[in-house]
Design an enzyme around this catalytic site. Structure first.
Site, PDB file in Angstrom:
ATOM      1  N   ASN A 271     -12.689   8.180 -11.535  1.00  0.00           N
ATOM      2  CA  ASN A 271     -12.846   8.432 -10.097  1.00  0.00           C
ATOM      3  C   ASN A 271     -13.938   9.469  -9.905  1.00  0.00           C
ATOM      4  O   ASN A 271     -14.148  10.328 -10.767  1.00  0.00           O
ATOM      5  CB  ASN A 271     -11.527   8.974  -9.518  1.00  0.00           C
ATOM      6  CG  ASN A 271     -11.631   9.276  -8.027  1.00  0.00           C
ATOM      7  OD1 ASN A 271     -12.188   8.485  -7.264  1.00  0.00           O
ATOM      8  ND2 ASN A 271     -11.111  10.416  -7.606  1.00  0.00           N
TER       9      ASN A 271
ATOM     10  N   HIS B 294     -15.075  12.524  -7.317  1.00  0.00           N
ATOM     11  CA  HIS B 294     -14.470  13.380  -6.305  1.00  0.00           C
ATOM     12  C   HIS B 294     -15.502  14.423  -5.865  1.00  0.00           C
ATOM     13  O   HIS B 294     -16.171  15.020  -6.702  1.00  0.00           O
ATOM     14  CB  HIS B 294     -13.229  14.067  -6.889  1.00  0.00           C
ATOM     15  CG  HIS B 294     -12.493  14.892  -5.881  1.00  0.00           C
ATOM     16  ND1 HIS B 294     -11.740  14.318  -4.867  1.00  0.00           N
ATOM     17  CD2 HIS B 294     -12.414  16.231  -5.704  1.00  0.00           C
ATOM     18  CE1 HIS B 294     -11.220  15.280  -4.118  1.00  0.00           C
ATOM     19  NE2 HIS B 294     -11.612  16.445  -4.607  1.00  0.00           N
TER      20      HIS B 294
ATOM     21  N   SER C 271     -17.384  15.796  -9.199  1.00  0.00           N
ATOM     22  CA  SER C 271     -16.804  15.627 -10.534  1.00  0.00           C
ATOM     23  C   SER C 271     -16.442  14.161 -10.747  1.00  0.00           C
ATOM     24  O   SER C 271     -15.999  13.490  -9.819  1.00  0.00           O
ATOM     25  CB  SER C 271     -15.505  16.444 -10.670  1.00  0.00           C
ATOM     26  OG  SER C 271     -15.689  17.786 -10.269  1.00  0.00           O
TER      27      SER C 271
HETATM   28  C1  GAR Z   1     -17.741  10.042  -1.736  1.00  0.00           C
HETATM   29  O1  GAR Z   1     -18.229  11.278  -1.319  1.00  0.00           O
HETATM   30  C2  GAR Z   1     -16.628  10.223  -2.759  1.00  0.00           C
HETATM   31  O2  GAR Z   1     -16.833  11.294  -3.619  1.00  0.00           O
HETATM   32  C3  GAR Z   1     -15.454  10.467  -1.860  1.00  0.00           C
HETATM   33  O3  GAR Z   1     -15.618   9.580  -0.791  1.00  0.00           O
HETATM   34  C4  GAR Z   1     -17.009   9.339  -0.602  1.00  0.00           C
HETATM   35  C5  GAR Z   1     -17.232   7.853  -0.606  1.00  0.00           C
HETATM   36  O4  GAR Z   1     -18.552   7.564  -0.241  1.00  0.00           O
HETATM   37  N1  GAR Z   1     -14.234  10.263  -2.564  1.00  0.00           N
HETATM   38  C6  GAR Z   1     -13.143  10.986  -2.357  1.00  0.00           C
HETATM   39  O5  GAR Z   1     -13.075  11.870  -1.535  1.00  0.00           O
HETATM   40  C7  GAR Z   1     -11.962  10.610  -3.243  1.00  0.00           C
HETATM   41  N2  GAR Z   1     -10.987  11.633  -3.220  1.00  0.00           N
HETATM   42  P1  GAR Z   1     -19.191   6.176  -0.611  1.00  0.00           P
HETATM   43  O6  GAR Z   1     -18.255   5.107  -0.055  1.00  0.00           O
HETATM   44  O7  GAR Z   1     -20.509   6.154   0.081  1.00  0.00           O
HETATM   45  O8  GAR Z   1     -19.310   6.078  -2.099  1.00  0.00           O
END
Ligand code: GAR
Length: 211
Positions: A116, A118, A145
């Site tokens: 994942n 984060h 991370s």
């Molecule tokens: C990203 O910033 C990712 O790190 C976060 O959601 C966003 C998704 O953006 N994930 C979390 O917060 C998980 N806990 P994306 O759809 O453009 O990749």
């Protein structure tokens, strides 16, 4: 024989799970276009049929699957996702903005084979609103991370992170945008290293399904 090993071995097959925009999925996908990338994306799946990233994946020729989770028990929805992922032949799962808690059953089925990304420097700021929390705490740096997924939220072994300086006057949105640039650098690199180092895995769903 530089690069020879990669050319003769099959690439690791990855299923990417998204819930929205899918920019990290896109970063993983475009990195996989490099001739020496050790992974390929075989499925992009979502709990939201409207997820923007599904359109991009489809346009890029990647099989997609979506099934809304609303009104479903978590384990039932997860089992559906697992079945599609297994059908696609995926050996690993990459969560990329999949904003849904996964059942312990699903996590255990993919134990050691699910990563994942984060948007914080774990173990700091697990969960949501990471950028707000970093700003409120007066941190000098935020970041992102990539970690192994375990049943506890954002808790598994961190495989890599990138620190991102917080600037005077940063808003959560401005910081998030810069952290996202770092995410797009980090995830493909860590995933490539992870599948390259991992010992060959049996096909998804074979040994752990008995659990
Ligand atoms: C990203 O910033 C990712 O790190 C976060 O959601 C966003 C998704 O953006 N994930 C979390 O917060 C998980 N806990 P994306 O759809 O453009 O990749």
């Amino acid at each position: 024989m530089p690069g020879g090993r990669r050319r003769t071995l099959a690439r690791a097959k990855i299923a990417v799970l998204i819930s929205g925009r899918g920019s990290n999925m896109a970063a993983l996908l475009y990195a996989s276009r490099a001739a020496d990338c050790p992974y390929e994306i075989v499925l992009v799946a979502s709990n939201d049929p409207e997820a923007q990233g599904l359109h991009l994946a489809a346009a890029e020729g990647i099989p997609t699957f979506a099934y809304p989770h609303k009104g479903m028990e978590r384990t039932v929805h997860d089992a559906l996702m697992h079945a599609e992922i297994s059908k696609a032949g995926a050996e690993y799962v990459a969560l990329a903005g999949y904003m849904r808690l996964l059942s312990p059953e699903f996590v255990n089925r993919w134990a050691g084979r699910m990563l994942n990304i984060h948007p914080s420097l774990l173990p700091k700021y697990k969960g949501l609103h990471t950028h707000e929390r970093a700003l409120e705490a007066g941190d000098s740096h935020a970041g992102c991370s990539v970690h192994i997924v375990t049943p506890a939220l954002d808790d598994g072994k961190v495989l890599g992170h990138i620190r991102v300086a917080i600037l005077p006057g940063d808003t959560p949105e401005a910081l998030a945008a810069r952290v996202l640039i770092a995410e797009h650098q980090l995830y493909p690199r860590v995933l490539a290293a992870f599948v390259s180092r991992a010992t060959p895995q049996p096909p998804a769903g074979v040994p752990n399904d008995a659990a």
